[in-house]
Design a protein around this motif. Structure first.
Motif, PDB file in Angstrom:
ATOM      1  N   ARG A   1       0.842  -1.205   0.000  1.00  0.00           N
ATOM      2  CA  ARG A   1       0.000   0.000   0.000  1.00  0.00           C
ATOM      3  C   ARG A   1       0.874   1.252   0.000  1.00  0.00           C
ATOM      4  O   ARG A   1       0.567   2.220  -0.684  1.00  0.00           O
ATOM      5  CB  ARG A   1      -0.900   0.009   1.238  1.00  0.00           C
ATOM      6  N   ASP A   2       1.953   1.217   0.771  1.00  0.00           N
ATOM      7  CA  ASP A   2       2.852   2.375   0.840  1.00  0.00           C
ATOM      8  C   ASP A   2       3.506   2.648  -0.509  1.00  0.00           C
ATOM      9  O   ASP A   2       3.638   3.807  -0.920  1.00  0.00           O
ATOM     10  CB  ASP A   2       3.939   2.160   1.901  1.00  0.00           C
ATOM     11  N   ASP A   3       3.926   1.579  -1.205  1.00  0.00           N
ATOM     12  CA  ASP A   3       4.544   1.742  -2.527  1.00  0.00           C
ATOM     13  C   ASP A   3       3.569   2.394  -3.504  1.00  0.00           C
ATOM     14  O   ASP A   3       3.944   3.276  -4.285  1.00  0.00           O
ATOM     15  CB  ASP A   3       4.989   0.388  -3.099  1.00  0.00           C
ATOM     16  N   ARG A   4       2.323   1.942  -3.470  1.00  0.00           N
ATOM     17  CA  ARG A   4       1.315   2.518  -4.377  1.00  0.00           C
ATOM     18  C   ARG A   4       1.014   3.965  -3.994  1.00  0.00           C
ATOM     19  O   ARG A   4       0.920   4.835  -4.854  1.00  0.00           O
ATOM     20  CB  ARG A   4       0.042   1.663  -4.395  1.00  0.00           C
ATOM     21  N   ALA A   5       0.854   4.220  -2.692  1.00  0.00           N
ATOM     22  CA  ALA A   5       0.532   5.578  -2.230  1.00  0.00           C
ATOM     23  C   ALA A   5       1.638   6.562  -2.608  1.00  0.00           C
ATOM     24  O   ALA A   5       1.366   7.724  -2.909  1.00  0.00           O
ATOM     25  CB  ALA A   5       0.303   5.581  -0.726  1.00  0.00           C
ATOM     26  N   ALA A   6       2.873   6.073  -2.631  1.00  0.00           N
ATOM     27  CA  ALA A   6       4.013   6.947  -2.917  1.00  0.00           C
ATOM     28  C   ALA A   6       3.984   7.508  -4.340  1.00  0.00           C
ATOM     29  O   ALA A   6       4.551   8.564  -4.594  1.00  0.00           O
ATOM     30  CB  ALA A   6       5.321   6.193  -2.686  1.00  0.00           C
ATOM     31  N   VAL A   7       3.320   6.820  -5.262  1.00  0.00           N
ATOM     32  CA  VAL A   7       3.281   7.289  -6.653  1.00  0.00           C
ATOM     33  C   VAL A   7       1.909   7.843  -7.039  1.00  0.00           C
ATOM     34  O   VAL A   7       1.715   8.285  -8.164  1.00  0.00           O
ATOM     35  CB  VAL A   7       3.692   6.171  -7.651  1.00  0.00           C
ATOM     36  N   ALA A   8       0.962   7.833  -6.087  1.00  0.00           N
ATOM     37  CA  ALA A   8      -0.414   8.241  -6.389  1.00  0.00           C
ATOM     38  C   ALA A   8      -0.556   9.747  -6.488  1.00  0.00           C
ATOM     39  O   ALA A   8      -0.009  10.486  -5.670  1.00  0.00           O
ATOM     40  CB  ALA A   8      -1.358   7.707  -5.319  1.00  0.00           C
ATOM     41  N   ASP A   9      -1.304  10.190  -7.487  1.00  0.00           N
ATOM     42  CA  ASP A   9      -1.766  11.570  -7.541  1.00  0.00           C
ATOM     43  C   ASP A   9      -3.117  11.680  -6.845  1.00  0.00           C
ATOM     44  O   ASP A   9      -3.444  12.695  -6.248  1.00  0.00           O
ATOM     45  CB  ASP A   9      -1.903  12.039  -9.002  1.00  0.00           C
ATOM     46  N   VAL A  10      -3.905  10.607  -6.959  1.00  0.00           N
ATOM     47  CA  VAL A  10      -5.228  10.540  -6.345  1.00  0.00           C
ATOM     48  C   VAL A  10      -5.369   9.173  -5.685  1.00  0.00           C
ATOM     49  O   VAL A  10      -5.073   8.150  -6.305  1.00  0.00           O
ATOM     50  CB  VAL A  10      -6.353  10.697  -7.405  1.00  0.00           C
ATOM     51  N   VAL A  11      -5.827   9.152  -4.422  1.00  0.00           N
ATOM     52  CA  VAL A  11      -6.129   7.889  -3.740  1.00  0.00           C
ATOM     53  C   VAL A  11      -7.639   7.827  -3.540  1.00  0.00           C
ATOM     54  O   VAL A  11      -8.240   8.738  -2.962  1.00  0.00           O
ATOM     55  CB  VAL A  11      -5.406   7.776  -2.382  1.00  0.00           C
ATOM     56  N   VAL A  12      -8.253   6.764  -4.063  1.00  0.00           N
ATOM     57  CA  VAL A  12      -9.683   6.545  -3.904  1.00  0.00           C
ATOM     58  C   VAL A  12      -9.860   5.503  -2.803  1.00  0.00           C
ATOM     59  O   VAL A  12      -9.446   4.351  -2.953  1.00  0.00           O
ATOM     60  CB  VAL A  12     -10.329   6.047  -5.221  1.00  0.00           C
ATOM     61  N   ASP A  13     -10.452   5.917  -1.691  1.00  0.00           N
ATOM     62  CA  ASP A  13     -10.692   5.005  -0.563  1.00  0.00           C
ATOM     63  C   ASP A  13     -11.950   4.193  -0.869  1.00  0.00           C
ATOM     64  O   ASP A  13     -13.036   4.756  -1.026  1.00  0.00           O
ATOM     65  CB  ASP A  13     -10.873   5.825   0.720  1.00  0.00           C
TER      66      ASP A  13
END
Length: 199
Positions: A165-177
């Motif tokens: 999750r951290d790896d994905r969040a690090a490259v995200a411009d938008v996070v959809v919960d």
């Protein structure tokens, strides 16, 4: 509008990424589904399938000559070097087909690259916007056990084989919960679409 807007959409297994992808398609996005492309590049007669058989043996073929995904999965999800070998065969072919599909979408389109391995493939770097669908790991496990009939151990192995999750969040411009209701998700995607369509 000029050139296409390239959106990278990713999320861990069981996160609801496919639901977000379907909602974006309803709004008018051109969706390039990497799960479908991944199947195309290993169809019977393809160079991809031939290379997989050469590396992993005929035991990964079903009786009809198609890829036996569970047999291959049992190998690659338990041995990291095997997974890397498989990715070296499939990722270049997947990228090439995705580029062709994006070109077909034409200028002005919002093109969504629906790719569960967006981070692992490094493909996020080629996107204008990176959207990550996120849920807590326990929600992923619960959904995989409930919806896909996996054991807890199988679910955890699949989750562990993907980017964190951290790896994905690090490259995200938008996070959809996506830990809430479908109505909440639908509203979040509607807002996201409004942002994407004016870029």
């Amino acid at each position: 509008m000029g050139t296409a807007v390239r959106v990278g959409l990713t999320g861990g297994i069981g996160s609801g990424k496919s639901t977000v992808s379907a909602l974006l398609r309803e709004h008018g996005a051109v969706v390039i589904d990497y799960d479908l492309i991944a199947r195309e590049v290993v169809e019977p007669g393809s160079p991809g399938l031939a290379a997989i058989v050469q590396r992993f043996g005929a035991g990964v073929l079903a009786a009809d000559g198609s890829l036996d995904r569970p047999a291959l999965g049992a190998i690659v999800f338990s041995e990291e070097s095997a997974r890397r070998d498989l990715e070296a065969i499939t990722h270049p072919a997947i990228r090439e087909l995705a580029v062709r599909r994006e070109t077909e979408a034409g200028p002005g389109a919002v093109v969504v690259h629906d790719n569960p391995l967006l981070v692992e493939m490094g493909a996020y770097a080629d996107c204008d916007v990176v959207v990550v669908v996120d849920v807590p790991v326990q929600v992923q496990v619960d959904r995989l056990v409930r919806d896909r009939g996996m054991s807890v151990d199988e679910a955890q192995a699949r989750i562990g084989a993907q980017a964190s999750r951290d790896d994905r969040a690090a490259v995200a411009d938008v996070v959809v919960d996506n830990s809430g209701s479908l109505q909440e998700l639908t509203a979040a995607v509607r807002d996201l679409w409004q942002e994407l369509s004016v870029r």
